[in-house]
Design a protein around this motif. Structure first.
Motif, PDB file in Angstrom:
ATOM      1  N   MET A   1      29.898  51.907  37.781  1.00 24.09           N
ATOM      2  CA  MET A   1      28.824  52.059  38.753  1.00 24.09           C
ATOM      3  C   MET A   1      27.868  50.879  38.628  1.00 24.09           C
ATOM      4  N   LEU A   2      27.387  50.379  39.753  1.00 26.13           N
ATOM      5  CA  LEU A   2      26.423  49.287  39.777  1.00 26.13           C
ATOM      6  C   LEU A   2      25.112  49.747  40.394  1.00 26.13           C
ATOM      7  N   PHE A   3      24.034  49.075  40.022  1.00 32.76           N
ATOM      8  CA  PHE A   3      22.771  49.293  40.714  1.00 32.76           C
ATOM      9  C   PHE A   3      21.991  47.977  40.769  1.00 32.76           C
ATOM     10  N   ASN A   4      21.113  47.889  41.765  1.00 35.44           N
ATOM     11  CA  ASN A   4      20.247  46.721  41.912  1.00 35.44           C
ATOM     12  C   ASN A   4      19.053  46.846  40.985  1.00 35.44           C
ATOM     13  N   LEU A   5      18.678  45.759  40.354  1.00 36.57           N
ATOM     14  CA  LEU A   5      17.439  45.690  39.582  1.00 36.57           C
ATOM     15  C   LEU A   5      16.634  44.528  40.138  1.00 36.57           C
ATOM     16  N   ILE A   6      15.478  44.833  40.724  1.00 40.56           N
ATOM     17  CA  ILE A   6      14.692  43.836  41.450  1.00 40.56           C
ATOM     18  C   ILE A   6      13.315  43.716  40.817  1.00 40.56           C
ATOM     19  N   PRO A  25      26.840  38.508  35.995  1.00 39.02           N
ATOM     20  CA  PRO A  25      28.199  37.944  35.912  1.00 39.02           C
ATOM     21  C   PRO A  25      28.839  37.831  37.293  1.00 39.02           C
ATOM     22  N   GLU A  26      29.563  36.759  37.520  1.00 36.57           N
ATOM     23  CA  GLU A  26      30.171  36.498  38.823  1.00 36.57           C
ATOM     24  C   GLU A  26      31.103  37.622  39.259  1.00 36.57           C
ATOM     25  N   GLN A  27      31.798  38.242  38.315  1.00 34.63           N
ATOM     26  CA  GLN A  27      32.736  39.299  38.700  1.00 34.63           C
ATOM     27  C   GLN A  27      32.026  40.505  39.303  1.00 34.63           C
ATOM     28  N   LEU A  28      30.736  40.655  39.031  1.00 31.24           N
ATOM     29  CA  LEU A  28      29.983  41.755  39.620  1.00 31.24           C
ATOM     30  C   LEU A  28      29.416  41.408  40.997  1.00 31.24           C
ATOM     31  N   THR A  29      29.241  40.131  41.260  1.00 34.74           N
ATOM     32  CA  THR A  29      28.576  39.719  42.500  1.00 34.74           C
ATOM     33  C   THR A  29      29.536  39.382  43.629  1.00 34.74           C
ATOM     34  N   SER A  30      30.804  39.177  43.318  1.00 33.77           N
ATOM     35  CA  SER A  30      31.741  38.663  44.319  1.00 33.77           C
ATOM     36  C   SER A  30      31.836  39.553  45.549  1.00 33.77           C
ATOM     37  N   ALA A  31      31.755  40.869  45.363  1.00 34.00           N
ATOM     38  CA  ALA A  31      31.894  41.789  46.494  1.00 34.00           C
ATOM     39  C   ALA A  31      30.637  41.850  47.345  1.00 34.00           C
ATOM     40  N   TYR A  32      29.557  41.216  46.895  1.00 29.11           N
ATOM     41  CA  TYR A  32      28.280  41.319  47.595  1.00 29.11           C
ATOM     42  C   TYR A  32      27.804  39.976  48.141  1.00 29.11           C
ATOM     43  N   ARG A  33      28.733  39.050  48.261  1.00 27.40           N
ATOM     44  CA  ARG A  33      28.437  37.754  48.869  1.00 27.40           C
ATOM     45  C   ARG A  33      29.165  37.638  50.201  1.00 27.40           C
ATOM     46  N   THR A  34      28.587  36.859  51.097  1.00 28.96           N
ATOM     47  CA  THR A  34      29.253  36.531  52.354  1.00 28.96           C
ATOM     48  C   THR A  34      29.396  35.013  52.418  1.00 28.96           C
ATOM     49  N   GLY A  35      30.031  34.539  53.475  1.00 23.45           N
ATOM     50  CA  GLY A  35      30.204  33.098  53.600  1.00 23.45           C
ATOM     51  C   GLY A  35      28.899  32.353  53.709  1.00 23.45           C
ATOM     52  N   THR A  36      27.867  33.037  54.218  1.00 19.24           N
ATOM     53  CA  THR A  36      26.580  32.368  54.430  1.00 19.24           C
ATOM     54  C   THR A  36      25.464  32.887  53.540  1.00 19.24           C
ATOM     55  N   GLY A  37      25.734  33.902  52.748  1.00 22.65           N
ATOM     56  CA  GLY A  37      24.652  34.445  51.924  1.00 22.65           C
ATOM     57  C   GLY A  37      25.052  35.694  51.185  1.00 22.65           C
ATOM     58  N   PHE A  38      24.397  36.816  51.499  1.00 28.89           N
ATOM     59  CA  PHE A  38      24.542  38.036  50.718  1.00 28.89           C
ATOM     60  C   PHE A  38      24.751  39.224  51.655  1.00 28.89           C
ATOM     61  N   ASP A  39      25.556  40.182  51.208  1.00 25.72           N
ATOM     62  CA  ASP A  39      25.868  41.356  52.003  1.00 25.72           C
ATOM     63  C   ASP A  39      24.843  42.447  51.688  1.00 25.72           C
ATOM     64  N   PHE A  40      23.712  42.408  52.403  1.00 27.59           N
ATOM     65  CA  PHE A  40      22.649  43.367  52.123  1.00 27.59           C
ATOM     66  C   PHE A  40      23.018  44.777  52.563  1.00 27.59           C
ATOM     67  N   ASN A  41      23.922  44.911  53.530  1.00 28.91           N
ATOM     68  CA  ASN A  41      24.386  46.241  53.918  1.00 28.91           C
ATOM     69  C   ASN A  41      25.092  46.918  52.751  1.00 28.91           C
ATOM     70  N   ALA A  42      25.937  46.165  52.049  1.00 31.33           N
ATOM     71  CA  ALA A  42      26.634  46.714  50.885  1.00 31.33           C
ATOM     72  C   ALA A  42      25.665  46.952  49.732  1.00 31.33           C
ATOM     73  N   LEU A  43      24.737  46.038  49.523  1.00 26.71           N
ATOM     74  CA  LEU A  43      23.765  46.189  48.442  1.00 26.71           C
ATOM     75  C   LEU A  43      22.884  47.419  48.653  1.00 26.71           C
ATOM     76  N   ALA A  44      22.582  47.721  49.914  1.00 20.82           N
ATOM     77  CA  ALA A  44      21.723  48.868  50.216  1.00 20.82           C
ATOM     78  C   ALA A  44      22.402  50.196  49.912  1.00 20.82           C
TER      79      ALA A  44
END
Length: 268
Positions: A1-6, A25-44
């Motif tokens: 399980m993952l969670f955001n810490l801001i 770690p990069e392995q945790l962030t790969s699913a939350y990146r897009t070609g131009t930035g970050f997938d905030f829909n997934a992060l939310a």
């Protein structure tokens, strides 16, 4: 399980793009990146912990745990599930004081279940919970969380859950059956807190139901997840949990009712 810490100097200001996923770690962030930035829909879809920057001896700093109101680089949690001293983030090793992480604006992804982490690990700390947990748990009450597409009196899925629960000697209740002039969010929290088990129909990955299921899991409630037809790719924080599928037709709802009876009977 993952969670955001801001962590932000000012919790009303947007996150700096250059600080996104800092120290993650990069392995945790790969699913939350897009070609131009970050997938905030997934992060939310992930639980989120937010705090302002704080000193290690700042006993007035308070962190919040909940879900973002909307996907954004400037996230807001208007209805937090938990509030707790930011100091706990240091005590639990989520922020490293030696690396100034408690005093530096950044957005990290962390592994773990924050609901369990804070509700259990901080039992002896000055933890404020919104709303207050009810000490009275009805062993025969089943809280049902589902999208309100039909009135509970005519909703066929809810009727199947009620019938199966009744056969197991339990009573189902949806929050829209609570006819009081109180805040609906408070009613949801109280209903979950006072129940012995929770049934959550996550069909369509409704954000409200996902929020409520996360809260129930965090409180340690036995939580049964349902989904109509095939289960899509689930958010990471619930992808490891078993989901029972059903068909929304006469035979499928009869099977659902029988399954709920068996699940609740085996839980006794």
């Amino acid at each position: 399980m993952l969670f955001n810490l801001i962590v932000r100097a000012n919790e009303t200001q947007p996150m700096l793009p250059s600080r996104m996923f800092e120290g993650t770690p990069e392995q945790l962030t790969s699913a939350y990146r897009t070609g131009t930035g970050f997938d905030f829909n997934a992060l939310a879809q992930l639980p989120t912990v937010m705090t302002r920057e704080f000193e290690s001896d700042d006993m007035g700093a308070v962190a919040t745990l909940g879900y973002m109101d909307t996907p954004s680089i400037n996230p807001v949690i208007s209805k937090p599930i938990l509030r707790f001293p930011s100091q706990a983030l240091l005590n639990l090793g989520l922020l490293d004081e030696n690396c100034w992480q408690n005093k530096r604006t950044h957005w990290r992804l962390c592994e773990g279940d924050p609901f369990r982490l804070f509700s259990k690990s901080l039992d002896n700390s000055p933890l404020a919970i919104e709303p207050k947990r009810s000490s009275a748990c009805d062993p025969n009450l089943i809280a049902v969380m589902m999208p309100f597409t039909d009135d509970p009196s005519i909703d066929p899925v809810y009727s199947a859950l009620v019938e199966g629960s009744k056969r197991a000697g339990k009573n189902c209740k949806r929050v829209d059956e609570i006819l009081t002039p109180t805040d609906i969010t408070e009613d949801i929290f109280k209903l979950i807190a006072s129940s012995s088990s929770v049934i959550a129909d996550i069909t369509g990955l409704n954000s409200n139901v996902m929020f409520e299921a996360g809260y129930a899991i965090g409180m340690g409630k036995r939580t049964v997840l349902l989904h109509q037809d095939d289960v899509p790719k689930l958010p990471f924080d619930v992808s490891h949990r078993r989901v029972f599928t059903y068909k929304r037709n006469k035979d499928g709802l009869a099977i659902l009712s029988d399954r709920i009876f068996k699940i609740l009977t085996n839980a006794q």
